[in-house]
Design a protein around this motif. Sequence first.
Motif: not given
Length: 416
Positions: A255-282
């Motif tokens: 499947d596409w998630q396994a074929s592009n696991s590095a890119i997919y994981a990087a995007v997910l991690i970046e999104r989660q870290v961004m969410f955590l950083i911006l939550t600190l504003i609140v």
Amino acid sequence: MFSPFERAVAFRYLRARKGERFISVTALFSLIGITLGVATLIIVTSVMNGFRQDLMARIIGLNGHLTVQPERGRVIEGYEAVLARIGGIAGIVQAAPAVDGQVLVTGPGGAAGAQLRGIPPEALRARAVIRDRLRDGDLEAMEEEDTAVVGARLAARLRLMPDDSLTLVLPQARGGDFSAAPRQRNLRVVATFDIGMPEYDGRTIFVPLATAQSLFGLGDAVNQIEILLEDPSRVAPVAAELRAALAGQGLRVTDWQASNSAIYAAVLIERQVMFLILTLIVVVATFNIVSSLTMLVKDKGKDIAILRTMGAKRGAILRIFILCGASIGCGGTLAGFALGLGIAANFDALRPGVVWLERAGLSGAGLQFLMTLPSVVDTRDVAIIVATGFGLSLLATLYPSWRAARIDPAEALRHG
């Protein structure tokens, strides 16, 4: 939950009176901070969702959501029978035989290595990522034999335009005889595409399936089958059903998630870290609620003592100050929800304004790039952000309200 008396006292305390302007200004800044924090979270999360969706659409739209390949050997014989098995699975919108391999391509501008993709012309035209991002030429001409659709960066490097000729060279000698000449074929360029990803625009060539089979000497066989799904997010259950249907055939499903696991994981991690950083504003904004509410409790110590002597219970005092803090926090959360959702849902309408600001020299290229990204509002993400805002706001009110309820009337009046 809150009696009319408690609501009346709480809203009276929130209104600024002479000598209490500083507390009111602090509360206003707390409300603005939470509003901006929640709005920023919604906007950035929506843009990150759009970026992930756009990136994945380009990658998986080019390569397929699922790929069927042989476990042993290099080809799939009798792929029509495999396609017949695949056709009965719900959720699959296209299953196309394909030939994939590396070649050397030469043109007026020199030579370069390329990834050759042989696919039926009708299957290529059905892929929106190619059809909607053509730079020159027409996919209809691919019906002719010995034609090619070339990535725009590769075409620019080799100085190729539609109707120009290129030469494909297979870097393998016939029959393992290294003294023999390699296979080669001249093709006519009919179109170029630009999906915005150098990895693919700079090294991919699409040719008719029969041309690729002939060049690689595969006869009627192919080396993979590419599958597109109606809903790419449901790739796991469809892949499981597909593996069950092809069990014992000597084929593997990727499947596409396994074929592009590095890119997919990087995007997910970046999104989660961004969410955590911006939550600190609140979180910082909720600390402002704690400080403003603490000052309000200290300022209203004498009033609290009088209310207690008039019969107000500790629970009533607790609820009054919880209502004061919750009005600031929840009001800011709702305002941030409206502001963030309004901007995220109307991202396209703001782009002309950003262009004007850039021309006026009031914004940089970074903002312009940000505005080119799509915005996808996810209801679940918005619900989590709003719930986080409400939860943090209510938590921030608990300690100052508890302190207010613990005030001893006698001591407050003696020192008031």
